[in-house]
Write an enzyme that holds these catalytic residues in place. Structure first.
Site, PDB file in Angstrom:
ATOM      1  N   ARG A  27     -34.907 -27.224  38.179  1.00 12.72           N
ATOM      2  CA  ARG A  27     -35.993 -27.317  39.166  1.00 12.72           C
ATOM      3  C   ARG A  27     -35.669 -28.274  40.327  1.00 12.72           C
ATOM      4  O   ARG A  27     -36.565 -28.906  40.876  1.00 12.72           O
ATOM      5  CB  ARG A  27     -37.317 -27.760  38.507  1.00 12.72           C
ATOM      6  CG  ARG A  27     -37.909 -26.736  37.572  1.00 12.72           C
ATOM      7  CD  ARG A  27     -38.512 -25.581  38.359  1.00 12.72           C
ATOM      8  NE  ARG A  27     -38.957 -24.521  37.466  1.00 12.72           N
ATOM      9  CZ  ARG A  27     -40.197 -24.422  36.994  1.00 12.72           C
ATOM     10  NH1 ARG A  27     -41.093 -25.292  37.334  1.00 12.72           N
ATOM     11  NH2 ARG A  27     -40.514 -23.422  36.213  1.00 12.72           N
ATOM     12  N   ARG A  31     -40.841 -28.288  44.314  1.00  9.50           N
ATOM     13  CA  ARG A  31     -41.914 -29.061  44.925  1.00  9.50           C
ATOM     14  C   ARG A  31     -41.694 -30.552  45.051  1.00  9.50           C
ATOM     15  O   ARG A  31     -42.503 -31.228  45.675  1.00  9.50           O
ATOM     16  CB  ARG A  31     -43.217 -28.796  44.172  1.00  9.50           C
ATOM     17  CG  ARG A  31     -43.762 -27.430  44.502  1.00  9.50           C
ATOM     18  CD  ARG A  31     -44.975 -27.124  43.687  1.00  9.50           C
ATOM     19  NE  ARG A  31     -44.631 -27.181  42.277  1.00  9.50           N
ATOM     20  CZ  ARG A  31     -45.507 -27.036  41.291  1.00  9.50           C
ATOM     21  NH1 ARG A  31     -46.769 -26.868  41.563  1.00  9.50           N
ATOM     22  NH2 ARG A  31     -45.122 -27.069  40.039  1.00  9.50           N
ATOM     23  N   ARG A  40     -42.420 -23.309  52.347  1.00 12.60           N
ATOM     24  CA  ARG A  40     -43.225 -22.407  51.510  1.00 12.60           C
ATOM     25  C   ARG A  40     -44.666 -22.242  52.007  1.00 12.60           C
ATOM     26  O   ARG A  40     -45.413 -21.436  51.454  1.00 12.60           O
ATOM     27  CB  ARG A  40     -43.246 -22.922  50.067  1.00 12.60           C
ATOM     28  CG  ARG A  40     -42.033 -22.565  49.214  1.00 12.60           C
ATOM     29  CD  ARG A  40     -42.037 -21.109  48.784  1.00 12.60           C
ATOM     30  NE  ARG A  40     -43.373 -20.665  48.398  1.00 12.60           N
ATOM     31  CZ  ARG A  40     -43.980 -20.939  47.245  1.00 12.60           C
ATOM     32  NH1 ARG A  40     -43.343 -21.607  46.323  1.00 12.60           N
ATOM     33  NH2 ARG A  40     -45.194 -20.528  47.002  1.00 12.60           N
ATOM     34  N   ASP A  76     -37.321 -16.917  39.941  1.00 13.06           N
ATOM     35  CA  ASP A  76     -38.144 -17.296  38.791  1.00 13.06           C
ATOM     36  C   ASP A  76     -37.828 -16.341  37.645  1.00 13.06           C
ATOM     37  O   ASP A  76     -37.385 -15.211  37.883  1.00 13.06           O
ATOM     38  CB  ASP A  76     -39.641 -17.242  39.127  1.00 13.06           C
ATOM     39  CG  ASP A  76     -40.462 -17.943  38.040  1.00 13.06           C
ATOM     40  OD1 ASP A  76     -40.579 -19.177  38.095  1.00 13.06           O
ATOM     41  OD2 ASP A  76     -40.937 -17.262  37.110  1.00 13.06           O
ATOM     42  N   TYR A 151     -44.892 -14.670  27.945  1.00  8.70           N
ATOM     43  CA  TYR A 151     -45.751 -14.453  29.131  1.00  8.70           C
ATOM     44  C   TYR A 151     -46.350 -13.055  29.125  1.00  8.70           C
ATOM     45  O   TYR A 151     -47.523 -12.864  29.458  1.00  8.70           O
ATOM     46  CB  TYR A 151     -44.965 -14.693  30.427  1.00  8.70           C
ATOM     47  CG  TYR A 151     -44.709 -16.161  30.688  1.00  8.70           C
ATOM     48  CD1 TYR A 151     -45.740 -17.003  31.099  1.00  8.70           C
ATOM     49  CD2 TYR A 151     -43.449 -16.719  30.508  1.00  8.70           C
ATOM     50  CE1 TYR A 151     -45.516 -18.356  31.312  1.00  8.70           C
ATOM     51  CE2 TYR A 151     -43.216 -18.068  30.725  1.00  8.70           C
ATOM     52  CZ  TYR A 151     -44.259 -18.873  31.128  1.00  8.70           C
ATOM     53  OH  TYR A 151     -44.039 -20.214  31.330  1.00  8.70           O
TER      54      TYR A 151
HETATM   55  O1  CP3 Z   1     -34.706 -25.239  41.081  1.00 10.97           O
HETATM   56  C1  CP3 Z   1     -34.636 -24.410  40.170  1.00 10.97           C
HETATM   57  O2  CP3 Z   1     -34.507 -24.732  38.964  1.00 10.97           O
HETATM   58  C2  CP3 Z   1     -34.595 -22.931  40.524  1.00 10.97           C
HETATM   59  C3  CP3 Z   1     -35.821 -22.262  40.540  1.00 10.97           C
HETATM   60  C4  CP3 Z   1     -36.622 -21.956  39.284  1.00 10.97           C
HETATM   61  C5  CP3 Z   1     -38.010 -21.704  39.356  1.00 10.97           C
HETATM   62  N1  CP3 Z   1     -38.426 -21.294  38.128  1.00 10.97           N
HETATM   63  C6  CP3 Z   1     -38.814 -21.795  40.586  1.00 10.97           C
HETATM   64  C7  CP3 Z   1     -40.265 -22.040  40.460  1.00 10.97           C
HETATM   65  C8  CP3 Z   1     -36.227 -21.755  37.948  1.00 10.97           C
HETATM   66  C9  CP3 Z   1     -34.872 -21.932  37.303  1.00 10.97           C
HETATM   67  C10 CP3 Z   1     -37.389 -21.340  37.240  1.00 10.97           C
HETATM   68  C11 CP3 Z   1     -37.371 -20.966  35.810  1.00 10.97           C
HETATM   69  C12 CP3 Z   1     -38.650 -20.833  35.097  1.00 10.97           C
HETATM   70  N2  CP3 Z   1     -39.830 -20.286  35.520  1.00 10.97           N
HETATM   71  C13 CP3 Z   1     -38.820 -21.199  33.746  1.00 10.97           C
HETATM   72  C14 CP3 Z   1     -37.738 -21.776  32.870  1.00 10.97           C
HETATM   73  C15 CP3 Z   1     -37.485 -23.183  33.215  1.00 10.97           C
HETATM   74  C16 CP3 Z   1     -38.426 -24.161  32.606  1.00 10.97           C
HETATM   75  O3  CP3 Z   1     -39.021 -24.919  33.368  1.00 10.97           O
HETATM   76  O4  CP3 Z   1     -38.501 -24.199  31.378  1.00 10.97           O
HETATM   77  C17 CP3 Z   1     -40.135 -20.911  33.384  1.00 10.97           C
HETATM   78  C18 CP3 Z   1     -40.773 -21.145  32.030  1.00 10.97           C
HETATM   79  C19 CP3 Z   1     -40.766 -20.317  34.511  1.00 10.97           C
HETATM   80  C20 CP3 Z   1     -42.170 -19.801  34.628  1.00 10.97           C
HETATM   81  C21 CP3 Z   1     -42.883 -20.602  35.641  1.00 10.97           C
HETATM   82  N3  CP3 Z   1     -42.813 -20.359  36.996  1.00 10.97           N
HETATM   83  C22 CP3 Z   1     -43.656 -21.789  35.448  1.00 10.97           C
HETATM   84  C23 CP3 Z   1     -43.996 -22.408  34.111  1.00 10.97           C
HETATM   85  C24 CP3 Z   1     -44.024 -22.244  36.723  1.00 10.97           C
HETATM   86  C25 CP3 Z   1     -44.724 -23.533  37.082  1.00 10.97           C
HETATM   87  C26 CP3 Z   1     -46.175 -23.433  37.351  1.00 10.97           C
HETATM   88  C27 CP3 Z   1     -46.577 -24.554  38.295  1.00 10.97           C
HETATM   89  O5  CP3 Z   1     -46.861 -24.237  39.459  1.00 10.97           O
HETATM   90  O6  CP3 Z   1     -46.567 -25.719  37.861  1.00 10.97           O
HETATM   91  C28 CP3 Z   1     -43.501 -21.322  37.680  1.00 10.97           C
HETATM   92  C29 CP3 Z   1     -43.628 -21.417  39.141  1.00 10.97           C
HETATM   93  C30 CP3 Z   1     -42.400 -21.878  39.853  1.00 10.97           C
HETATM   94  N4  CP3 Z   1     -41.148 -21.423  39.608  1.00 10.97           N
HETATM   95  C31 CP3 Z   1     -42.361 -22.811  40.908  1.00 10.97           C
HETATM   96  C32 CP3 Z   1     -41.023 -22.917  41.300  1.00 10.97           C
HETATM   97  C33 CP3 Z   1     -40.448 -23.741  42.423  1.00 10.97           C
HETATM   98  C34 CP3 Z   1     -43.561 -23.521  41.496  1.00 10.97           C
HETATM   99  C35 CP3 Z   1     -44.278 -22.546  42.397  1.00 10.97           C
HETATM  100  C36 CP3 Z   1     -44.532 -23.063  43.780  1.00 10.97           C
HETATM  101  O7  CP3 Z   1     -43.721 -23.853  44.320  1.00 10.97           O
HETATM  102  O8  CP3 Z   1     -45.525 -22.616  44.332  1.00 10.97           O
END
Ligand code: CP3
Length: 344
Positions: A27, A31, A40, A76, A151
């Site tokens: 991540r 953010r 974004r 994602d 999910y």
């Molecule tokens: O920087 C990185 O690591 C690359 C981008 C990345 C994202 N998601 C972007 C994202 C990666 C590798 C993921 C993987 C992901 N997504 C996982 C596995 C990693 C982990 O954390 O265990 C999982 C379980 C998800 C599903 C998911 N997507 C979740 C739980 C969330 C967070 C919800 C929140 O807003 O707190 C997301 C949304 C997400 N994926 C964001 C980002 C940057 C935030 C959305 C935003 O910026 O509006």
């Protein structure tokens, strides 16, 4: 289509000697960075994943800022299942939300196979990125079948995985059909990324820690193994990661990983004893440590680096993703510290 074999990151994944311990952050693109929040503004998460110009810029932001040893492709885990026909959204602050969850045999038809043309935008973005990144390797990734299934079955994030486990134990044939389809989708999605030029892949089974070792081996591991062993001939290091997986580390390695990701609960020397001498490790500073002041960050980083020496290869990372509230300057300083302490 060339793996950056000489980079410290790929060498550490392969257990080869390195000039310094490579470091990147799960991540890192997201953010915690003001430039990410700015770009974004007014663009939905899924939409941003489908725009190669935005994907390229967001992926590069942490590389420019922190001097990390690898970039992670901005996307994602739900992107391929959306491309394979599932109606879903990524809701800010919540995560993936599925309009109609998969609960019965008849629901399976809504999850079709993925063909590479469904994710052309990924191929395009990776092409742009490889050109920009030069000697910095790009990591591709996907969600593992269990985490994706959670999910799809729950309809969104869950703390207990009740409906997921109810299907796993109560309808094993449906479970196996769903995970098998997800494994095929995941393998195709990772192949697309390898063909486009990523230097490594990470399979995120973030929520596998909800299972016992016996149930993991029986209900999940064969499907994750199908993905990981299906990439054996691709020639890229394969990283396998989950949270709360202390009892699963050995099995997660056996599933076909070159590198096992470890969360902060298990020290890396202990993790290496469980995983065995043939695989590298990745991790595992607690992301919360970054809020405890620099002295603590430095002490804990030195501890993680020292414990990582017992593994054949160590890629420094956090034990899970960067928290959105993290001060980006602490991350930049942490990268410099890892390089300095581990550098020869
Ligand atoms: O920087 C990185 O690591 C690359 C981008 C990345 C994202 N998601 C972007 C994202 C990666 C590798 C993921 C993987 C992901 N997504 C996982 C596995 C990693 C982990 O954390 O265990 C999982 C379980 C998800 C599903 C998911 N997507 C979740 C739980 C969330 C967070 C919800 C929140 O807003 O707190 C997301 C949304 C997400 N994926 C964001 C980002 C940057 C935030 C959305 C935003 O910026 O509006």
């Amino acid at each position: 289509m060339t793996v950056l074999e000489d980079s410290p990151f790929v060498r550490a994944c392969r257990g080869l000697p390195v000039t310094h311990t490579p470091v990147w952050f799960m991540r890192q693109a997201g953010r915690s960075l003001p430039e990410y929040r700015k770009i974004r503004e007014g663009v939905g998460m899924l939409e941003s994943c489908r725009r190669p110009d935005l994907v390229t810029e967001i992926t590069l932001q942490p590389v420019r800022r922190h001097n990390v040893d690898a970039a992670i492709f901005f996307s994602d885990i739900v992107v391929p299942i959306a491309a394979a026909g599932i109606d879903l959204d990524i809701v800010a602050g919540t995560g993936p939300v599925v309009a109609e969850p998969i609960r019965a045999e008849s629901d399976l038809a809504r999850l079709r196979e993925l063909v590479p043309a469904d994710v052309d935008f990924v191929t395009e973005a990776i092409g742009l990125l490889i050109a920009e990144l030069g000697k910095t390797p790009l990591i591709g990734f996907a969600g593992a079948p269990f985490t994706l299934a959670s999910y799809l079955i729950e309809g969104g994030p869950s703390r207990t995985y009740l409906k997921t486990k109810a299907m796993m134990y109560g309808a094993p044939d449906l479970w196996s059909a769903l995970l098998s389809r997800l494994a095929d989708i995941t393998l195709t999605f990772l192949r697309v990324q390898v063909d486009a030029g990523v230097s490594a892949v990470q399979l995120f089974d973030s929520w596998a820690g909800a299972l016992s070792e016996a149930d993991y081996r029986r209900y999940v591991m064969p499907h994750s193994a199908k993905v990981l062993t299906g990439l054996l001939d691709a020639g890229v290091p394969r990283i396998h990661f989950g949270v709360g997986t202390a009892v699963l580390l050995e099995a997660m390695g056996e599933a076909g990983a070159d590198v096992v990701g470890v969360d902060w609960r298990t020290p890396l020397d202990e993790a290496t004893r469980r995983i065995g001498p043939d695989r590298a490790v990745q991790g595992n500073l607690d992301p919360a440590i970054l809020f405890a002041g620099w002295e603590t960050v430095e002490r804990e980083t030195r501890r993680v680096l020292a414990q990582g020496k017992s593994a054949p290869g160590h890629v420094f990372n956090l034990g899970h993703g960067v928290m959105p509230e993290t001060d980006p300057e602490v991350l930049t300083r942490l990268v410099a510290l890892v390089h300095e302490v581990s550098g020869s």
